[in-house]
Motif scaffolding. Structure first.
Motif, PDB file in Angstrom:
ATOM      1  N   HIS A 256      47.183  71.132  -3.570  1.00  0.00           N
ATOM      2  CA  HIS A 256      46.819  71.434  -2.188  1.00  0.00           C
ATOM      3  C   HIS A 256      47.042  72.911  -1.841  1.00  0.00           C
ATOM      4  CE1 HIS A 256      51.147  70.778  -2.206  1.00  0.00           C
ATOM      5  NE2 HIS A 256      51.195  71.583  -1.160  1.00  0.00           N
ATOM      6  N   TRP A 257      47.901  73.593  -2.585  1.00  0.00           N
ATOM      7  CA  TRP A 257      48.279  74.954  -2.240  1.00  0.00           C
ATOM      8  C   TRP A 257      47.134  75.955  -2.423  1.00  0.00           C
ATOM      9  CZ3 TRP A 257      48.523  79.483  -5.098  1.00  0.00           C
ATOM     10  CH2 TRP A 257      49.109  80.565  -4.447  1.00  0.00           C
ATOM     11  N   GLY A 258      46.422  75.891  -3.529  1.00  0.00           N
ATOM     12  CA  GLY A 258      45.356  76.858  -3.820  1.00  0.00           C
ATOM     13  C   GLY A 258      44.327  76.973  -2.709  1.00  0.00           C
ATOM     14  N   PRO A 259      43.692  75.859  -2.281  1.00  0.00           N
ATOM     15  CA  PRO A 259      42.726  75.946  -1.193  1.00  0.00           C
ATOM     16  C   PRO A 259      43.339  76.452   0.120  1.00  0.00           C
ATOM     17  CG  PRO A 259      42.474  73.875  -2.368  1.00  0.00           C
ATOM     18  CD  PRO A 259      43.720  74.537  -2.897  1.00  0.00           C
ATOM     19  N   ALA A 260      44.563  76.051   0.413  1.00  0.00           N
ATOM     20  CA  ALA A 260      45.220  76.498   1.646  1.00  0.00           C
ATOM     21  C   ALA A 260      45.504  78.000   1.604  1.00  0.00           C
ATOM     22  CB  ALA A 260      46.505  75.715   1.875  1.00  0.00           C
ATOM     23  N   TYR A 261      45.928  78.505   0.442  1.00  0.00           N
ATOM     24  CA  TYR A 261      46.226  79.928   0.329  1.00  0.00           C
ATOM     25  C   TYR A 261      44.931  80.760   0.333  1.00  0.00           C
ATOM     26  CZ  TYR A 261      48.537  84.243  -1.019  1.00  0.00           C
ATOM     27  OH  TYR A 261      49.002  85.541  -1.049  1.00  0.00           O
ATOM     28  N   LEU A 262      43.888  80.255  -0.297  1.00  0.00           N
ATOM     29  CA  LEU A 262      42.599  80.960  -0.251  1.00  0.00           C
ATOM     30  C   LEU A 262      42.104  81.101   1.188  1.00  0.00           C
ATOM     31  CD1 LEU A 262      40.770  79.455  -3.359  1.00  0.00           C
ATOM     32  CD2 LEU A 262      41.524  81.826  -3.043  1.00  0.00           C
ATOM     33  N   LYS A 263      42.287  80.068   1.972  1.00  0.00           N
ATOM     34  CA  LYS A 263      41.898  80.110   3.390  1.00  0.00           C
ATOM     35  C   LYS A 263      42.708  81.192   4.123  1.00  0.00           C
ATOM     36  CE  LYS A 263      41.561  77.118   7.441  1.00  0.00           C
ATOM     37  NZ  LYS A 263      41.810  75.765   7.951  1.00  0.00           N
ATOM     38  N   LYS A 264      43.994  81.274   3.819  1.00  0.00           N
ATOM     39  CA  LYS A 264      44.854  82.290   4.432  1.00  0.00           C
ATOM     40  C   LYS A 264      44.409  83.695   4.025  1.00  0.00           C
ATOM     41  CE  LYS A 264      49.780  83.279   5.032  1.00  0.00           C
ATOM     42  NZ  LYS A 264      51.138  82.801   4.724  1.00  0.00           N
ATOM     43  N   LEU A 265      44.052  83.869   2.746  1.00  0.00           N
ATOM     44  CA  LEU A 265      43.571  85.168   2.272  1.00  0.00           C
ATOM     45  C   LEU A 265      42.293  85.590   2.987  1.00  0.00           C
ATOM     46  CD1 LEU A 265      44.161  84.826  -1.575  1.00  0.00           C
ATOM     47  CD2 LEU A 265      45.355  86.382  -0.024  1.00  0.00           C
ATOM     48  N   ARG A 266      41.357  84.640   3.147  1.00  0.00           N
ATOM     49  CA  ARG A 266      40.103  84.945   3.856  1.00  0.00           C
ATOM     50  C   ARG A 266      40.378  85.325   5.302  1.00  0.00           C
ATOM     51  NH1 ARG A 266      38.152  80.714   0.621  1.00  0.00           N
ATOM     52  NH2 ARG A 266      38.575  79.196   2.248  1.00  0.00           N
ATOM     53  N   LYS A 267      41.254  84.601   5.958  1.00  0.00           N
ATOM     54  CA  LYS A 267      41.588  84.866   7.362  1.00  0.00           C
ATOM     55  C   LYS A 267      42.200  86.255   7.527  1.00  0.00           C
ATOM     56  CE  LYS A 267      44.141  82.915  11.232  1.00  0.00           C
ATOM     57  NZ  LYS A 267      45.047  81.861  11.660  1.00  0.00           N
ATOM     58  N   LYS A 268      43.057  86.654   6.586  1.00  0.00           N
ATOM     59  CA  LYS A 268      43.725  87.960   6.646  1.00  0.00           C
ATOM     60  C   LYS A 268      42.877  89.075   6.027  1.00  0.00           C
ATOM     61  CE  LYS A 268      47.892  86.369   7.967  1.00  0.00           C
ATOM     62  NZ  LYS A 268      48.796  86.859   8.954  1.00  0.00           N
ATOM     63  N   LYS A 269      41.708  88.703   5.478  1.00  0.00           N
ATOM     64  CA  LYS A 269      40.797  89.649   4.812  1.00  0.00           C
ATOM     65  C   LYS A 269      41.494  90.399   3.683  1.00  0.00           C
ATOM     66  CE  LYS A 269      37.768  90.001   8.685  1.00  0.00           C
ATOM     67  NZ  LYS A 269      37.705  90.413  10.021  1.00  0.00           N
ATOM     68  N   ALA A 270      42.276  89.652   2.920  1.00  0.00           N
ATOM     69  CA  ALA A 270      42.993  90.223   1.785  1.00  0.00           C
ATOM     70  C   ALA A 270      42.312  89.736   0.492  1.00  0.00           C
ATOM     71  CB  ALA A 270      44.446  89.781   1.800  1.00  0.00           C
ATOM     72  N   LYS A 271      42.338  90.576  -0.517  1.00  0.00           N
ATOM     73  CA  LYS A 271      41.735  90.227  -1.811  1.00  0.00           C
ATOM     74  C   LYS A 271      42.770  90.386  -2.904  1.00  0.00           C
ATOM     75  CE  LYS A 271      37.118  91.359  -0.415  1.00  0.00           C
ATOM     76  NZ  LYS A 271      35.970  92.182  -0.532  1.00  0.00           N
ATOM     77  N   MET A 272      42.619  89.531  -3.906  1.00  0.00           N
ATOM     78  CA  MET A 272      43.507  89.599  -5.077  1.00  0.00           C
ATOM     79  C   MET A 272      42.655  89.620  -6.329  1.00  0.00           C
ATOM     80  SD  MET A 272      46.749  87.153  -4.060  1.00  0.00           S
ATOM     81  CE  MET A 272      46.303  86.004  -5.264  1.00  0.00           C
ATOM     82  N   LYS A 273      43.195  90.188  -7.395  1.00  0.00           N
ATOM     83  CA  LYS A 273      42.481  90.247  -8.672  1.00  0.00           C
ATOM     84  C   LYS A 273      42.567  88.933  -9.426  1.00  0.00           C
ATOM     85  CE  LYS A 273      43.042  95.192  -9.346  1.00  0.00           C
ATOM     86  NZ  LYS A 273      43.708  96.228 -10.116  1.00  0.00           N
ATOM     87  N   ILE A 274      43.611  88.145  -9.205  1.00  0.00           N
ATOM     88  CA  ILE A 274      43.756  86.889  -9.926  1.00  0.00           C
ATOM     89  C   ILE A 274      42.886  85.806  -9.274  1.00  0.00           C
ATOM     90  CG2 ILE A 274      46.083  87.426 -10.704  1.00  0.00           C
ATOM     91  CD1 ILE A 274      47.103  85.368  -8.661  1.00  0.00           C
ATOM     92  N   THR A 275      42.572  84.804 -10.043  1.00  0.00           N
ATOM     93  CA  THR A 275      41.761  83.705  -9.543  1.00  0.00           C
ATOM     94  C   THR A 275      42.668  82.505  -9.292  1.00  0.00           C
ATOM     95  OG1 THR A 275      39.916  84.466 -10.877  1.00  0.00           O
ATOM     96  CG2 THR A 275      39.780  82.226 -10.035  1.00  0.00           C
ATOM     97  N   LEU A 276      42.539  81.954  -8.092  1.00  0.00           N
ATOM     98  CA  LEU A 276      43.306  80.763  -7.745  1.00  0.00           C
ATOM     99  C   LEU A 276      42.414  79.550  -7.923  1.00  0.00           C
ATOM    100  CD1 LEU A 276      44.964  82.009  -4.448  1.00  0.00           C
ATOM    101  CD2 LEU A 276      45.980  81.923  -6.694  1.00  0.00           C
ATOM    102  N   GLU A 277      42.943  78.560  -8.612  1.00  0.00           N
ATOM    103  CA  GLU A 277      42.176  77.339  -8.807  1.00  0.00           C
ATOM    104  C   GLU A 277      42.342  76.465  -7.585  1.00  0.00           C
ATOM    105  OE1 GLU A 277      43.528  75.614 -12.434  1.00  0.00           O
ATOM    106  OE2 GLU A 277      43.023  77.386 -13.581  1.00  0.00           O
ATOM    107  N   GLY A 278      41.232  75.905  -7.106  1.00  0.00           N
ATOM    108  CA  GLY A 278      41.282  75.083  -5.902  1.00  0.00           C
ATOM    109  C   GLY A 278      41.417  73.639  -6.150  1.00  0.00           C
TER     110      GLY A 278
END
Length: 84
Positions: free
Chosen positions: A62-84
């Motif tokens: 459950h963490w990956g999709p929730a954290y990706l949503k947080k990243l999009r909201k904060k307009k932050a980008k990361m080089k690593i790929t999070l599995e959803g």
């Protein structure tokens, strides 16, 4: 990579699994450590370590999709790929 990476915390904050949060898998000391890290590349390395920790512990899908949503909201980008 100039933007600060948001905390891996997904605002669940229930420390059960041997002192690990059931939302993000961080311990209280890991949460303090992330707040102390100022460089985005080090923050990203911390998130990568956390993903490995979650895989080892299991039950954090459950963490990956929730954290990706947080990243999009904060307009932050990361080089690593999070599995959803």
């Amino acid at each position: 990579m100039s933007k600060k990476i948001p905390s891996p915390c997904i605002d669940v904050c229930k420390f059960r699994r041997a002192g690990h949060c059931i939302g993000c898998s961080m311990t209280k000391s890991q949460k303090k450590l992330f707040k102390a890290i100022k460089r985005p590349d080090q923050q990203e390395a911390f998130v990568e370590m956390l993903v490995c920790q979650q895989k080892q512990m299991g039950r954090y899908t459950h963490w990956g999709p929730a954290y990706l949503k947080k990243l999009r909201k904060k307009k932050a980008k990361m080089k690593i790929t999070l599995e959803g």
